[in-house]
Write a protein that holds these residues in place. Structure first.
Motif, short mmCIF file in Angstrom:
data_model
loop_
_atom_site.label_atom_id
_atom_site.label_comp_id
_atom_site.label_asym_id
_atom_site.label_seq_id
_atom_site.Cartn_x
_atom_site.Cartn_y
_atom_site.Cartn_z
N SER A 78 1.58 6.20 -6.18
CA SER A 78 0.32 5.49 -6.17
C SER A 78 -0.06 4.86 -7.51
N GLY B 82 -9.73 -2.62 -10.80
CA GLY B 82 -10.63 -1.71 -11.49
C GLY B 82 -11.05 -2.25 -12.84
N VAL C 227 -2.34 2.35 -9.30
CA VAL C 227 -3.63 1.73 -9.00
C VAL C 227 -3.67 0.31 -9.57
N TYR D 60 2.41 6.32 -16.28
CA TYR D 60 2.96 6.95 -15.08
C TYR D 60 4.31 7.57 -15.43
N TYR E 134 0.80 -1.22 0.00
CA TYR E 134 0.00 0.00 0.00
C TYR E 134 0.84 1.27 0.00
N PHE F 288 1.33 7.28 -0.56
CA PHE F 288 1.18 7.08 -2.00
C PHE F 288 2.06 8.00 -2.83
N ARG G 47 -9.80 -8.19 -8.07
CA ARG G 47 -10.12 -6.77 -8.09
C ARG G 47 -10.24 -6.19 -9.49
N TYR G 48 -9.95 -6.98 -10.53
CA TYR G 48 -10.09 -6.50 -11.90
C TYR G 48 -11.46 -6.86 -12.43
N HIS H 92 0.89 1.38 -3.84
CA HIS H 92 -0.27 0.93 -4.63
C HIS H 92 -1.58 1.17 -3.89
N THR H 93 -2.59 1.52 -4.66
CA THR H 93 -3.97 1.48 -4.17
C THR H 93 -4.63 0.33 -4.92
N VAL H 94 -5.70 -0.19 -4.35
CA VAL H 94 -6.44 -1.27 -4.98
C VAL H 94 -7.87 -0.79 -5.17
N SER H 95 -8.30 -0.78 -6.41
CA SER H 95 -9.61 -0.28 -6.75
C SER H 95 -10.71 -0.98 -5.95
#
Length: 147
Positions: free
Chosen positions: A70, A75, A72, A101, A48, A67, A136-137, A51-54
């Motif tokens: 960050s 998503g 992601v 990025y 974390y 972050f 999470r995808y 990274h964030t997780v959608s």
């Protein structure tokens, strides 16, 4: 006739076998993982911090959840994130850098800025982490003209 078929089959087998790269990942598959244990591994490994997780509230706040880079994960996506891609991204993050990025945020020199976890990541954590991320995808259909 039987001999001709046998020779043709032997030749075809030889061609197929000769064309396979010994470094191929064909046939590689880890066991299924546990999504909740994967979330725990995400926290334990402090993923974390970059990274964030959608759609997931990691529950970490303050300066530790800064972050700075960050990236992601999860998503909506128009292309499936394969099991192999996720495993490779974790154990060999410099193999493919995430597009979109700024390089100064995701690289150190020519390498990924992501920490190398290979000496402290257990196989169980890897299996579960991939299960968590893959869950999470969300695959969305491509846009079609007129939609």
């Amino acid at each position: 006739m039987w001999r001709t078929c046998t020779l043709a089959l032997a030749f075809l087998t030889m061609l197929t076998t000769a064309c396979v790269d010994p470094r191929s990942s064909a046939g590689f598959r880890l066991p299924d993982g546990d999504v909740e244990r994967g979330k725990t591994a995400f926290l334990e490994l402090r993923c974390y911090t970059c990274h964030t997780v959608s759609g997931v509230d990691i529950g970490v706040r303050g300066k530790e959840y800064a972050f700075l880079r960050s990236v992601v994960l999860g998503g909506e996506t128009r292309r499936v994130k394969t099991y192999g891609e996720l495993v490779t991204s974790i154990i060999n993050p410099s193999h493919s850098l995430v597009p979109g990025y700024p390089n100064e945020l995701i690289t150190k020199g020519d390498e990924s800025a992501m920490a190398n976890f290979n000496d402290r990541l257990t196989v169980r954590q890897l299996i579960d982490l991939v299960a968590f991320l893959q869950s999470r995808y969300q695959l969305v259909p491509p846009m079609t003209p007129g939609s």
